[in-house]
Scaffold this motif. Structure first.
Motif, mmCIF file in Angstrom:
data_model
loop_
_atom_site.group_PDB
_atom_site.id
_atom_site.type_symbol
_atom_site.label_atom_id
_atom_site.label_comp_id
_atom_site.label_asym_id
_atom_site.label_seq_id
_atom_site.Cartn_x
_atom_site.Cartn_y
_atom_site.Cartn_z
ATOM 1 N N HIS A 140 2.247 -2.290 -16.106
ATOM 2 C CA HIS A 140 0.901 -1.720 -16.019
ATOM 3 C C HIS A 140 0.885 -0.377 -15.278
ATOM 4 N N GLY A 141 2.070 0.081 -14.897
ATOM 5 C CA GLY A 141 2.167 1.379 -14.220
ATOM 6 C C GLY A 141 2.054 1.306 -12.716
ATOM 7 N N ASN A 142 1.919 0.114 -12.140
ATOM 8 C CA ASN A 142 1.899 -0.010 -10.680
ATOM 9 C C ASN A 142 3.314 0.103 -10.131
ATOM 10 N N GLU A 143 3.422 0.625 -8.897
ATOM 11 C CA GLU A 143 4.720 0.798 -8.255
ATOM 12 C C GLU A 143 4.700 0.101 -6.895
ATOM 13 N N TYR A 144 5.739 -0.687 -6.642
ATOM 14 C CA TYR A 144 5.830 -1.451 -5.397
ATOM 15 C C TYR A 144 7.171 -1.151 -4.732
ATOM 16 N N THR A 145 7.113 -0.682 -3.458
ATOM 17 C CA THR A 145 8.334 -0.412 -2.696
ATOM 18 C C THR A 145 8.439 -1.417 -1.557
ATOM 19 N N LEU A 146 9.621 -2.018 -1.426
ATOM 20 C CA LEU A 146 9.873 -3.012 -0.383
ATOM 21 C C LEU A 146 11.145 -2.646 0.371
ATOM 22 N N GLN A 147 11.225 -3.079 1.644
ATOM 23 C CA GLN A 147 12.428 -2.921 2.436
ATOM 24 C C GLN A 147 13.107 -4.284 2.544
ATOM 25 N N LEU A 148 14.376 -4.367 2.139
ATOM 26 C CA LEU A 148 15.130 -5.620 2.199
ATOM 27 C C LEU A 148 16.075 -5.586 3.392
ATOM 28 N N ARG A 149 16.127 -6.737 4.135
ATOM 29 C CA ARG A 149 17.026 -6.796 5.283
ATOM 30 C C ARG A 149 17.682 -8.169 5.356
ATOM 31 N N GLU A 150 19.017 -8.193 5.457
ATOM 32 C CA GLU A 150 19.752 -9.457 5.593
ATOM 33 C C GLU A 150 19.684 -9.879 7.056
ATOM 34 N N VAL A 151 19.359 -11.191 7.324
ATOM 35 C CA VAL A 151 19.007 -11.603 8.684
ATOM 36 C C VAL A 151 19.927 -12.685 9.261
ATOM 37 N N SER A 152 21.085 -12.948 8.645
ATOM 38 C CA SER A 152 21.930 -14.044 9.149
ATOM 39 C C SER A 152 22.450 -13.787 10.553
ATOM 40 N N GLY A 153 22.530 -12.516 10.958
ATOM 41 C CA GLY A 153 23.038 -12.200 12.292
ATOM 42 C C GLY A 153 21.957 -12.131 13.343
ATOM 43 N N GLU A 154 20.725 -12.347 13.000
ATOM 44 C CA GLU A 154 19.629 -12.263 13.950
ATOM 45 C C GLU A 154 19.377 -13.615 14.605
ATOM 46 N N GLY A 155 18.626 -13.585 15.708
ATOM 47 C CA GLY A 155 18.318 -14.817 16.404
ATOM 48 C C GLY A 155 17.512 -15.784 15.549
ATOM 49 N N ASP A 156 16.578 -15.236 14.789
ATOM 50 C CA ASP A 156 15.782 -16.058 13.880
ATOM 51 C C ASP A 156 16.439 -15.983 12.500
ATOM 52 N N LEU A 168 0.854 -1.186 0.000
ATOM 53 C CA LEU A 168 0.000 0.000 0.000
ATOM 54 C C LEU A 168 0.889 1.234 0.000
ATOM 55 N N GLU A 169 0.630 2.160 -0.905
ATOM 56 C CA GLU A 169 1.456 3.367 -0.975
ATOM 57 C C GLU A 169 1.347 4.198 0.290
ATOM 58 N N SER A 170 0.206 4.099 0.977
ATOM 59 C CA SER A 170 -0.023 4.925 2.166
ATOM 60 C C SER A 170 0.606 4.329 3.428
ATOM 61 N N GLN A 171 1.179 3.123 3.333
ATOM 62 C CA GLN A 171 1.741 2.476 4.508
ATOM 63 C C GLN A 171 3.244 2.230 4.341
ATOM 64 N N THR A 172 3.892 1.906 5.461
ATOM 65 C CA THR A 172 5.324 1.607 5.435
ATOM 66 C C THR A 172 5.574 0.392 4.548
ATOM 67 N N PRO A 173 6.624 0.436 3.711
ATOM 68 C CA PRO A 173 6.902 -0.697 2.831
ATOM 69 C C PRO A 173 7.109 -1.983 3.616
ATOM 70 N N PRO A 174 6.566 -3.098 3.150
ATOM 71 C CA PRO A 174 6.777 -4.385 3.817
ATOM 72 C C PRO A 174 8.260 -4.735 3.849
ATOM 73 N N THR A 175 8.676 -5.446 4.913
ATOM 74 C CA THR A 175 10.067 -5.862 5.047
ATOM 75 C C THR A 175 10.231 -7.291 4.537
ATOM 76 N N ILE A 176 11.220 -7.485 3.693
ATOM 77 C CA ILE A 176 11.540 -8.806 3.156
ATOM 78 C C ILE A 176 12.820 -9.286 3.850
ATOM 79 N N ARG A 177 12.757 -10.466 4.456
ATOM 80 C CA ARG A 177 13.909 -11.045 5.141
ATOM 81 C C ARG A 177 14.752 -11.799 4.118
ATOM 82 N N ALA A 178 15.990 -11.405 3.966
ATOM 83 C CA ALA A 178 16.882 -12.021 2.986
ATOM 84 C C ALA A 178 18.049 -12.687 3.693
#
Length: 277
Positions: free
Chosen positions: A108-124, A40-50
């Motif tokens: 089709h002109g849609n725009e998608y923004t995502l936040q990418l985060r590398e997670v190897s150093g996290e507990g999960d 959703l453009e009106s909300q914070t971009p979803p976070t993708i765990r990489a």
């Protein structure tokens, strides 16, 4: 946040590899099952765990293809959209704890923004192996039912090549047809044979002027007050035959040897001579 850097998706998103640091000893990355995220453009971009050195596949809706991609960090992250425009983008972190934004523009002109985060150093240490994108706004969903507004560069180049090839083939075909027609015209007079005889006095009274043939047809020309009936004679038996008549010219779609024209009691018999019979 770093400024977004455009990436030429349609050509190749793969970036040159650089040296990377391994995960901590005993740290084992585990892929999650595929999941769907709503953008959703009106909300914070979803976070993708990489996961470090692991590929995460981002998938657009089935109706869309990737037109362009912008990323904030193209040093610590590798992006690959393949060599052919599709709905898939592969992202891979090359250093631990790296983060970046990715902004995807669809055809089709849609725009998608995502936040990418590398997670190897996290507990999960579970990371997203496959993420399905779903547009949240109704306007974005409506665009999926419409025709694309952008053509990926690879498709445009391919279409241009196909058009150029089609035009070249058309020119070649036209030239070949013209050459064939020119050859036919130059050789056609030699295929004409004026080897018929008839009573010229009776022919003049009826209006008959000439009879000839080529390799396929027989022709009779004259100036007729009334269109005579045309008969073919075989084994001394006359029969009406198929022909086209226009402006005093009979065109018979075959070669005939004997026949006659008749109007009432007037009749002109014609015969093909021995040549070629």
């Amino acid at each position: 946040m770093k400024p977004l850097i455009p990436i030429a998706v349609a050509l190749n998103l793969a970036l040159a590899s650089v040296s990377v640091r391994a995960t901590e000893p005993g740290q084992l990355l585990q892929p999650n099952a595929s999941r769907t995220v709503t953008v959703l453009e009106s909300q914070t971009p979803p976070t993708i765990r990489a996961g470090l050195l692991q590929s995460t596949l981002i998938v657009l809706p089935a109706e869309e293809k990737v037109a362009n991609v912008f990323a904030g960090d193209t040093v610590d992250w590798a992006f690959d959209g393949g060599h052919v425009a599709s709905r898939f983008i592969s992202v891979k972190p090359k250093t631990p704890n790296a983060t970046t934004d990715i902004h995807i523009v669809s055809d089709h002109g849609n725009e998608y923004t995502l936040q990418l985060r590398e997670v190897s150093g996290e507990g999960d240490s579970h990371y997203d192996s496959k993420v399905l994108i779903e547009p949240g706004e109704r306007a974005a969903r409506d665009k999926l039912t419409q025709l694309p507004v952008f053509v990926p560069a690879a498709e445009l180049d391919r279409a241009r090549l196909e058009i150029a090839a089609a035009r070249a083939a058309q020119v070649t075909a036209v030239r070949a047809e013209e050459a064939k027609e020119e050859t036919y015209r130059s050789q056609y007079p030699r295929s004409l044979h004026f080897d018929f005889t008839w009573d010229e006095k009776k022919g003049k009274e009826l209006g008959l002027q000439q009879i000839w043939r080529d390799e396929r047809f027989t022709y009779l020309r004259g100036q007729f007050q009334e269109t005579p009936a045309l008969y073919e004679v075989k084994d001394k038996k006359p029969s009406l035959i198929n022909f086209d008549f226009a402006s005093g010219l009979y065109t018979i779609p075959k070669q005939i040897d004997d026949g006659y024209l008749a109007i009432g009691k007037q009749r002109v018999d014609f015969h093909r001579t021995g040549e070629g019979r």
